[in-house]
Design a protein around this motif. Structure first.
Motif, short mmCIF file in Angstrom:
data_model
loop_
_atom_site.label_atom_id
_atom_site.label_comp_id
_atom_site.label_asym_id
_atom_site.label_seq_id
_atom_site.Cartn_x
_atom_site.Cartn_y
_atom_site.Cartn_z
N THR A 197 -3.28 -1.39 -6.50
CA THR A 197 -2.58 -1.04 -5.26
C THR A 197 -1.34 -1.89 -5.04
O THR A 197 -0.63 -1.71 -4.05
CB THR A 197 -3.53 -1.19 -4.06
OG1 THR A 197 -4.06 -2.52 -4.06
CG2 THR A 197 -4.67 -0.19 -4.14
N ASN A 222 1.07 -0.26 -2.52
CA ASN A 222 1.72 0.98 -2.89
C ASN A 222 0.96 2.18 -2.32
O ASN A 222 0.01 2.02 -1.55
CB ASN A 222 1.88 1.09 -4.41
CG ASN A 222 0.53 1.02 -5.14
OD1 ASN A 222 -0.49 1.50 -4.64
ND2 ASN A 222 0.53 0.40 -6.32
N SER A 223 1.34 3.36 -2.74
CA SER A 223 0.74 4.58 -2.18
C SER A 223 -0.69 4.82 -2.64
O SER A 223 -1.36 5.72 -2.14
CB SER A 223 1.60 5.79 -2.55
OG SER A 223 1.68 5.94 -3.97
N GLU A 224 -1.20 4.02 -3.59
CA GLU A 224 -2.57 4.19 -4.06
C GLU A 224 -3.60 3.56 -3.11
O GLU A 224 -4.80 3.80 -3.24
CB GLU A 224 -2.73 3.56 -5.45
CG GLU A 224 -1.91 4.23 -6.53
CD GLU A 224 -2.37 5.66 -6.80
OE1 GLU A 224 -3.53 5.99 -6.45
OE2 GLU A 224 -1.57 6.44 -7.33
N THR A 241 -6.01 2.88 -0.04
CA THR A 241 -6.75 3.77 0.84
C THR A 241 -7.55 2.97 1.87
O THR A 241 -7.97 1.83 1.59
CB THR A 241 -7.73 4.67 0.05
OG1 THR A 241 -8.46 5.50 0.98
CG2 THR A 241 -8.71 3.84 -0.77
#
Length: 553
Positions: free
Chosen positions: A396, A405-407, A409
């Protein structure tokens, strides 16, 4: 003959009593019919259902040059001693909660009783004693597991608060005699077992119950083991040889005891001695003893002494001792002793690594090129790895990033996302980002590493997003040129609303995940310039991102 109880408090009353003796290792169930009998009588079926230890602990030899205490939640003690100039014997005591026991439920609609049957051998003998509300002895019965219905009827009066005491020594032939201080006035307060052998597996249960009319009762007697029990395994697979001879003993141990049947309390008798560890099947790389019963009070100074051991051509006759072991009565232990090669650098499945106390650790964080010198000084950003959320294989954040980052959650992972096995026998999962042949270490393995090394600092510890030269160095206690360098990468933090808030404490904080979690949270390795240790974080922190270091499978 089915045992019956006669209650005489009210005429035409109907009472059903279900008396159960609970035992360990439950696996199957059977239904037993409880019949209401006219005239105030009820049939009583006495059954063995399960036994239990106060708690179950595992002792896995993994550890350090001396026994150590750690926080109660981890309940681990570690120790290590040299076998010879090539191998060590290492150890750790690992606490585990007792297994959950199946509930025993009454099916009122059908008057059926569901009980749980054990793996205990049939025909084990046990005794049931009955005392009235004044502590006066009323009656007793000797039962045989599997043949309870062959015993004579037991008649009791209703409207009395009875005390039921039961005991067994897990034997088909031996059942100790009950002693009363005054045989003409038998009471619960004066009931005892005067001379119990310390080699018997004594189990005890007690319950009080008021038996009134027109009520269905379930009298539940749970047997508790009162002596400690240890099963010892020695694993020498790393040597390639068979174990052909072992002589080992636990201390302290007493050959006899007395039992206060009112409380179940044990008092050791006679002279302190040693408990032999018996191995029946030798000539194998791994050997396991039969359970060793320990009759001793709670102590922090128990010891295991290996007087002699022969592994292939290696013979050790000088006594090897693990000391200062915390031992509690009524606790079941599994003791696993591993023979480990000495510490060294090596290449494992193509990955540069270090063997420390038998465990093989990667020299680089996940995401770092293995062509980098892991011991370079000053440390640069090239030794910093990626950041990962718990249980996920995709990073991430990168080594020099200051935010996720966009990964990333907000969803919490499964508790077994990085370990499909157990804390003692971990199994890599498909979500594990470690390279082939490696996996995320458990909390036990991080603990072992700390106990097997000395910690020092390299670089200048200070908090800054672009400060990359600080690290903790863990140096082998047995070979000072073998070491692991853990860069102070900090972590990607989250707030109380489970929202990522970016990088925290790069340049001063060492923060690495383990694969060990429970319903409440997870364990991680954490430190700074002053200290490094294993600590516990609440479940809400599982969405944070941390660097990773891998251990060989």
């Amino acid at each position: 003959m089915i045992n019956t109880i006669n209650f005489k408090k009210n005429i035409y009353s109907s009472i059903t009593i279900a008396a159960l003796l609970f035992f360990h290792s439950c696996s199957t169930t059977t239904d037993k019919l409880i019949e209401i009998v006219p005239g105030g009588k009820a049939k009583l079926e006495v059954e063995i259902s399960k036994d239990f230890f106060a708690e179950k602990k595992s002792i896995q030899l993994i550890g350090s040059t001396a026994a150590s205490r750690v926080p109660e939640r981890t309940a681990i003690q570690t120790a290590s001693i040299d076998l010879n100039d090539k191998y060590t014997l290492s150890a750790a005591w690992v606490a585990e909660p007792s297994a959950a026991y199946n509930a025993v439920n009454s099916k009122a609609a059908s008057n059926m009783l569901t009980t749980t049957i054990t793996t205990l051998q049939p025909y084990i003998k046990y005794k049931l004693l009955v005392f009235d509300d004044k502590g006066k002895f009323i009656s007793e019965r000797d039962y045989t597991h599997g043949k309870e219905q062959q015993e004579d009827q037991l008649l009791l009066q209703g409207g009395i608060n009875y005390t039921f005491v039961a005991f067994s020594v897990n034997s088909a032939t031996v059942l100790p005699a009950v002693h009363f201080a005054d045989e003409t006035n038998k009471t619960l307060a004066t009931a005892s077992i005067a001379n119990l052998s310390g080699s018997l597996d004594f189990m005890y249960a007690k319950v009080q119950k008021v038996l009134e009319s027109d009520i269905t009762y379930k009298l539940s007697l749970e047997f508790k083991h009162k002596f400690s029990q240890i099963t010892t395994t020695i694993d020498a697979k790393s040597t390639g040889y068979n174990i052909t001879e072992v002589q080992a003993r636990f201390s302290p141990h007493f050959n006899a005891a007395s039992v206060n049947l009112s409380t179940g309390d044990i008092t050791q008798k006679g002279t302190e001695s040693l408990a032999d560890v018996k191995f029946s099947a030798l000539h194998k790389p791994t050997v396991t003893s039969s359970p060793t019963l320990i009759n001793a009070a709670a102590t922090q100074t128990a010891s295991l002494t290996i007087n002699s051991i022969t592994i292939g051509p290696m013979q050790k006759t000088d006594a090897l001792s693990f000391k200062d072991l915390a031992l509690k009565p009524g606790v079941k232990y599994n003791l696993i002793i591993k023979v480990n090669p000495k510490d060294e650098y090596l290449t494992h499945v193509g990955i540069p690594a270090a063997r420390i106390n038998g465990s093989i650790w990667a020299l680089h964080n996940v995401g770092v090129s293995t062509s980098q010198d892991p011991n370079q000084e000053p440390i640069t950003a090239a030794l910093h790895g990626n950041y990962y959320q718990f249980g996920r294989i995709i990073p991430t954040a990168g080594p020099t990033d200051t935010n996720i980052n966009s990964e990333w959650t907000w969803r919490y992972p499964a508790l077994d996302a990085w370990n499909a096995g157990s804390i003692e026998a971990p199994k890599k999962t498909e979500n594990d980002p470690c390279p082939k042949g490696f996996r995320i270490p458990t909390q036990i393995e991080w603990r072992d590493l700390l106990e097997s090394t000395t910690a020092s600092n390299v670089g200048n510890f200070k908090i800054h997003d672009t400060h990359f030269n600080a690290a903790k160095v863990l140096t082998s206690k047995r070979k000072k040129n073998v070491r692991l360098v853990l860069p102070a990468q900090g972590w990607m933090n989250t707030n109380s609303y489970n929202i990522s808030v970016g990088l925290r404490q790069r340049g001063i904080n060492i923060n690495y995940y383990s694969s060990t979690v429970d319903a409440g949270g997870m364990w991680r390795l954490a430190g700074d310039d002053l200290d490094i240790d294993i600590s516990y974080l609440q479940k809400g922190r599982l969405t944070q991102s941390r660097p990773l270091r891998c251990i060989a499978e």
